[in-house]
Scaffold this motif. Structure first.
Motif, PDB file in Angstrom:
ATOM      1  N   UNK A 188      -7.659 -22.140  51.740  1.00 25.99           N
ATOM      2  CA  UNK A 188      -8.536 -20.977  51.918  1.00 25.99           C
ATOM      3  C   UNK A 188      -7.736 -19.694  52.129  1.00 25.99           C
ATOM      4  N   UNK A 189      -6.701 -19.753  52.942  1.00 28.72           N
ATOM      5  CA  UNK A 189      -5.947 -18.537  53.225  1.00 28.72           C
ATOM      6  C   UNK A 189      -5.164 -18.079  51.998  1.00 28.72           C
ATOM      7  N   UNK A 190      -4.536 -19.016  51.300  1.00 27.60           N
ATOM      8  CA  UNK A 190      -3.823 -18.647  50.074  1.00 27.60           C
ATOM      9  C   UNK A 190      -4.803 -18.131  49.027  1.00 27.60           C
ATOM     10  N   UNK A 191      -5.974 -18.769  48.949  1.00 26.97           N
ATOM     11  CA  UNK A 191      -6.992 -18.301  48.021  1.00 26.97           C
ATOM     12  C   UNK A 191      -7.450 -16.895  48.337  1.00 26.97           C
ATOM     13  N   UNK A 192      -7.652 -16.623  49.608  1.00 30.55           N
ATOM     14  CA  UNK A 192      -8.074 -15.279  50.010  1.00 30.55           C
ATOM     15  C   UNK A 192      -7.014 -14.238  49.627  1.00 30.55           C
ATOM     16  N   UNK A 193      -5.771 -14.549  49.890  1.00 26.75           N
ATOM     17  CA  UNK A 193      -4.695 -13.589  49.594  1.00 26.75           C
ATOM     18  C   UNK A 193      -4.584 -13.306  48.100  1.00 26.75           C
ATOM     19  N   UNK A 194      -4.969 -14.264  47.267  1.00 27.25           N
ATOM     20  CA  UNK A 194      -4.863 -14.083  45.817  1.00 27.25           C
ATOM     21  C   UNK A 194      -6.196 -13.717  45.169  1.00 27.25           C
ATOM     22  N   UNK A 195      -7.222 -13.468  45.967  1.00 25.22           N
ATOM     23  CA  UNK A 195      -8.495 -13.037  45.405  1.00 25.22           C
ATOM     24  C   UNK A 195      -9.295 -14.138  44.738  1.00 25.22           C
ATOM     25  N   UNK A 196      -9.055 -15.405  45.129  1.00 26.52           N
ATOM     26  CA  UNK A 196      -9.855 -16.513  44.599  1.00 26.52           C
ATOM     27  C   UNK A 196     -11.312 -16.316  45.006  1.00 26.52           C
ATOM     28  N   UNK A 197     -12.206 -16.490  44.064  1.00 29.24           N
ATOM     29  CA  UNK A 197     -13.619 -16.211  44.332  1.00 29.24           C
ATOM     30  C   UNK A 197     -14.329 -17.348  45.049  1.00 29.24           C
ATOM     31  N   UNK A 198     -13.939 -18.597  44.753  1.00 28.81           N
ATOM     32  CA  UNK A 198     -14.716 -19.726  45.273  1.00 28.81           C
ATOM     33  C   UNK A 198     -13.843 -20.966  45.409  1.00 28.81           C
ATOM     34  N   UNK A 199     -14.131 -21.745  46.447  1.00 27.37           N
ATOM     35  CA  UNK A 199     -13.524 -23.068  46.614  1.00 27.37           C
ATOM     36  C   UNK A 199     -14.635 -24.111  46.541  1.00 27.37           C
ATOM     37  N   UNK A 200     -14.430 -25.139  45.741  1.00 28.94           N
ATOM     38  CA  UNK A 200     -15.326 -26.291  45.684  1.00 28.94           C
ATOM     39  C   UNK A 200     -14.600 -27.422  46.405  1.00 28.94           C
ATOM     40  N   UNK A 201     -15.170 -27.878  47.505  1.00 28.86           N
ATOM     41  CA  UNK A 201     -14.460 -28.775  48.419  1.00 28.86           C
ATOM     42  C   UNK A 201     -15.095 -30.153  48.472  1.00 28.86           C
ATOM     43  N   UNK A 202     -14.238 -31.175  48.457  1.00 27.60           N
ATOM     44  CA  UNK A 202     -14.708 -32.554  48.618  1.00 27.60           C
ATOM     45  C   UNK A 202     -14.910 -32.841  50.096  1.00 27.60           C
ATOM     46  N   UNK A 203     -16.091 -32.478  50.606  1.00 27.59           N
ATOM     47  CA  UNK A 203     -16.449 -32.865  51.962  1.00 27.59           C
ATOM     48  C   UNK A 203     -16.954 -34.304  51.919  1.00 27.59           C
ATOM     49  N   UNK A 204     -17.675 -34.737  52.942  1.00 28.77           N
ATOM     50  CA  UNK A 204     -18.032 -36.151  53.007  1.00 28.77           C
ATOM     51  C   UNK A 204     -19.220 -36.376  53.925  1.00 28.77           C
ATOM     52  N   UNK A 205     -19.933 -37.452  53.663  1.00 30.18           N
ATOM     53  CA  UNK A 205     -20.999 -37.905  54.557  1.00 30.18           C
ATOM     54  C   UNK A 205     -20.456 -38.151  55.962  1.00 30.18           C
ATOM     55  N   UNK A 206     -19.155 -38.351  56.084  1.00 26.79           N
ATOM     56  CA  UNK A 206     -18.573 -38.668  57.388  1.00 26.79           C
ATOM     57  C   UNK A 206     -18.559 -37.471  58.335  1.00 26.79           C
ATOM     58  N   UNK A 207     -18.878 -36.289  57.820  1.00 29.21           N
ATOM     59  CA  UNK A 207     -19.091 -35.136  58.708  1.00 29.21           C
ATOM     60  C   UNK A 207     -20.353 -35.312  59.547  1.00 29.21           C
ATOM     61  N   UNK A 208     -21.255 -36.165  59.068  1.00 31.48           N
ATOM     62  CA  UNK A 208     -22.520 -36.427  59.765  1.00 31.48           C
ATOM     63  C   UNK A 208     -22.760 -37.940  59.848  1.00 31.48           C
ATOM     64  N   UNK A 209     -21.672 -38.696  59.879  1.00 32.96           N
ATOM     65  CA  UNK A 209     -21.754 -40.136  59.720  1.00 32.96           C
ATOM     66  C   UNK A 209     -22.372 -40.910  60.855  1.00 32.96           C
ATOM     67  N   UNK A 210     -22.527 -40.299  62.041  1.00 35.75           N
ATOM     68  CA  UNK A 210     -23.087 -41.036  63.172  1.00 35.75           C
ATOM     69  C   UNK A 210     -24.606 -40.919  63.266  1.00 35.75           C
ATOM     70  N   UNK A 211     -25.239 -40.214  62.348  1.00 37.89           N
ATOM     71  CA  UNK A 211     -26.707 -40.208  62.326  1.00 37.89           C
ATOM     72  C   UNK A 211     -27.209 -41.578  61.882  1.00 37.89           C
ATOM     73  N   UNK A 212     -28.270 -42.090  62.505  1.00 41.39           N
ATOM     74  CA  UNK A 212     -28.847 -43.365  62.062  1.00 41.39           C
ATOM     75  C   UNK A 212     -29.380 -43.258  60.639  1.00 41.39           C
ATOM     76  N   UNK A 213     -29.251 -44.329  59.877  1.00 42.85           N
ATOM     77  CA  UNK A 213     -29.731 -44.317  58.501  1.00 42.85           C
ATOM     78  C   UNK A 213     -31.254 -44.251  58.421  1.00 42.85           C
TER      79      UNK A 213
END
Length: 280
Positions: A96-121
């Motif tokens: 993100x920081x390198x992208x900002x310094x170079x004027x990158x418009x967008x990052x598409x990031x591989x996040x995961x269900x594990x950010x919310x993985x403790x919610x009951x199914x």
């Protein structure tokens, strides 16, 4: 829309192997990077640079002139926090920081269900539920989602965070709901790139499964319309499965085995994931 330059991190990984060819067709130059020495035969317009995303001075020059970054580089399993810190936490900051310094418009990031993985199914969750990570791996996804939100709100740098459920062959009952086919993965990443305005967006990476346990309605504007359905595997998978244990958090929570594993211990080891990466 054809971009001038795209950067793909994690290009040697299983998911990266399926993204390289379609991404190369969306831009004049695809710069693929990974810590691996080689990623095989390059596609037209593709170059490869070996780099460690945990090191800012290796990341920063790669993003010069880039329109967008597709950031899939990380340790893709649970590990002790000290091992995750560089590639999964610092690596995201560096992108993100390198992208900002170079004027990158967008990052598409591989996040995961594990950010919310403790919610009951039994809870049908949308993209607005508070973070509830199941591991240090999931915590890194929470950190990067918050990082992306901050860079959008403070620096107007767009990002789309793809909470992938399970982009692997269907080999267990959980995958009947969580499966993301490679074709749908490609469609999702493509929509995250070609949608004109995204701001800060979270979208679940899941196919059109009858048993999908998450709600993507708030990300419908991306135009992602998955086509594949894991129900085609249900009869065989359920016919061979042992009875589910309702007291097992690995069965009852969205994070599956990541929800039941001890912090710092591998969750992928016993999942039977088939390494069917695309060969070039």
């Amino acid at each position: 829309m054809k971009l001038k330059k795209l950067v793909l991190t994690g290009a040697a990984g299983r998911l990266g192997s399926y993204l390289r060819e379609p991404l190369s067709k969306m831009c004049d130059e695809l710069l693929s990077t990974d810590i691996s020495d080689d990623i095989g035969t390059l596609y037209p317009g593709e170059t490869f640079v070996k780099a460690d995303i945990a090191k800012f001075d290796e990341v920063e020059p790669l993003l010069e002139g880039a329109d967008m970054v597709v950031h899939f580089g990380a340790i893709v399993d649970e590990r002790p926090f000290e091992e995750m810190l560089g590639p999964n936490f610092v690596g995201s900051y560096n992108v993100w920081e390198a992208g900002y310094r170079h004027g990158v418009r967008r990052v598409v990031y591989a996040s995961s269900i594990h950010a919310v993985g403790m919610y009951p199914k039994t809870e049908f969750i949308d993209t607005e539920v508070p973070h509830r990570p199941d591991t240090f791996y999931g915590l890194a996804k929470c950190f990067t989602e918050d990082l992306g939100r901050m860079y959008w709100e403070k620096r107007q740098m767009e990002s789309v965070h793809l909470r992938i459920l399970s982009a692997a062959q269907v080999t267990n009952p959980r995958a009947l709901g969580s499966w993301l086919s490679y074709d749908d993965l490609i469609q999702l990443v493509t929509r995250a790139i070609d949608t004109p305005v995204v701001g800060f967006t979270i979208a679940y990476g899941v196919s059109n499964n009858d048993r999908a346990p998450v709600d993507n309605a708030r990300a419908a504007f991306l135009g992602y319309r998955p086509k594949d359905n894991a129900e085609q595997f249900a009869k065989e998978i359920l016919g061979e499965a042992e009875p589910a244990d309702p007291m097992d958090s690995g069965t009852m929570c969205h994070g599956g085995p990541f929800a039941s594993v001890e912090l710092g211990q591998s969750a992928v080891k016993g999942m039977g994931i088939v390494d069917d990466r695309k060969k070039t």
